[in-house]
Design an enzyme around this catalytic site. Structure first.
Site, PDB file in Angstrom:
ATOM      1  N   ASP A 100       0.855  -1.190   0.000  1.00  0.00           N
ATOM      2  CA  ASP A 100       0.000   0.000   0.000  1.00  0.00           C
ATOM      3  C   ASP A 100       0.895   1.245   0.000  1.00  0.00           C
ATOM      4  OD1 ASP A 100      -2.947   1.022   0.527  1.00  0.00           O
ATOM      5  OD2 ASP A 100      -1.757   1.979   2.095  1.00  0.00           O
ATOM      6  N   HIS A 295      -6.840  -6.515  -1.144  1.00  0.00           N
ATOM      7  CA  HIS A 295      -5.789  -5.521  -0.951  1.00  0.00           C
ATOM      8  C   HIS A 295      -4.781  -5.890   0.129  1.00  0.00           C
ATOM      9  CE1 HIS A 295      -3.863  -1.662  -1.070  1.00  0.00           C
ATOM     10  NE2 HIS A 295      -4.175  -1.394   0.188  1.00  0.00           N
TER      11      HIS A 295
END
Length: 316
Positions: A100, A295
């Site tokens: 991320d 994610h």
């Protein structure tokens, strides 16, 4: 293999790190809204594979210092923290991995200091050459003022919303952007908030426990979310600061890992990394796409991530 904790002085901040093992240095950089704990599975596995593995709380998070000024969270600060951490650990070089926001720091550490970063691993967040225009205006043009990153620019708004119930925030975020929560719509509804984009899960995913939530909740109850959100509030400033690297490529060897349900892979540069055609990352050794994974790559699929990491590290 034991995970130990300590604080190190890194430049102008005091940084909390979790670490395990001995051998060549591997630094693991977390994303939003996480902490060192997102790497709990990799710390042990990579240490057992013969590496000194260090996962810091990045600036603004957990047990690391949280400067007040928004402009203290630029890419130059966060890359500086990585290079300073390598030195504080008594090393000249490290493999730097990130997820991320951590992937952005990892990429830029390799871009700016290839003499100190001997290889880079990115999870989710791809790398593309610096765009011609500032990113926030592009985001607003393409997705509107209610795109979640635009929503984060409103002083105090997301800060208050996310801090109202940190446990609910983390629970909904980790489920909502996961493979189980897919697809995620990143547009905040009119008059609503970010949490309206993530439904309350009926049950936690198999990879997430109440004890895991305890760790994240304890941190964010103490720190709040403002300093974590300040990373997003430097997007245009980062774009301006990185002008010297316009059209520059990532030269160290690289590994890219993503899930086929991770919307981050759709960002500029992602398709080229997955297909192995990225001119921006000419020394990409491998791209791994995990089916059904969202994610939170290293938490959702620790075994596959550990195998890919170890295979790449052993090849260097």
């Amino acid at each position: 293999m034991e995970i130990t904790h300590r604080h190190l002085q890194v430049g102008d901040i005091r940084m909390h790190v979790a670490e395990a093992g001995s051998g060549p240095l591997v630094i693991l950089l977390h994303g939003f809204p996480e902490s060192w704990y997102s790497w709990r599975h990799q710390l042990v596995a990579l240490a057992e594979a013969g590496y000194h593995v260090v996962a810091p709380d990045q600036r603004g998070y957990g047990g690391t210092d949280r400067p007040d000024a928004v402009e203290d969270y630029t890419i130059l600060h966060t890359v500086g923290d990585v290079i300073g951490l390598i030195g504080a650990l008594g090393e000249e070089q490290a493999v730097v991995a990130g997820h991320d926001w951590g992937s952005g720091v990892a990429w830029h550490s390799a871009l700016m200091r290839p003499d100190r970063v001997r290889a880079v691993i990115a999870l989710g967040g791809p790398y593309a050459v610096r765009p011609a225009t500032a990113p926030l205006s592009t985001m607003r043009t393409q997705a509107g003022d209610n795109f979640y990153i635009a929503y984060f620019q409103r002083p105090g708004v997301a800060d208050r919303e996310l801090a109202r119930d940190p446990r609910a925030t983390i629970r909904r975020a980790l489920h909502g952007a996961s493979g189980e929560g897919y697809p995620w719509n990143p547009i905040v509804p009119p008059g609503g908030g970010l949490l309206d984009t993530w439904r309350e899960p009926d049950r936690l995913p198999d990879w997430l426990t109440e004890e895991d939530l305890d760790v994240y909740t304890t941190d964010f109850e103490r720190t709040g979310f403002t300093t974590a959100l300040n990373w997003f509030r430097n997007l245009d400033r980062n774009w301006a600061l990185t002008s010297p690297w316009q059209h520059a490529a990532i030269l160290p060897p690289a590994l890219y890992i993503t899930g086929d349900r991770d919307s981050a892979a759709a960002l500029p540069g992602g398709a080229e990394l997955i297909s192995g055609t990225s001119a921006a990352v000419p020394n990409l050794r491998r791209a791994v796409v995990l089916p059904g994974c969202g994610h939170w790559t290293q938490q959702e699929r620790p075994a596959e991530v550990n195998e890919a990491f170890t295979r790449f590290l052993n090849s260097l």
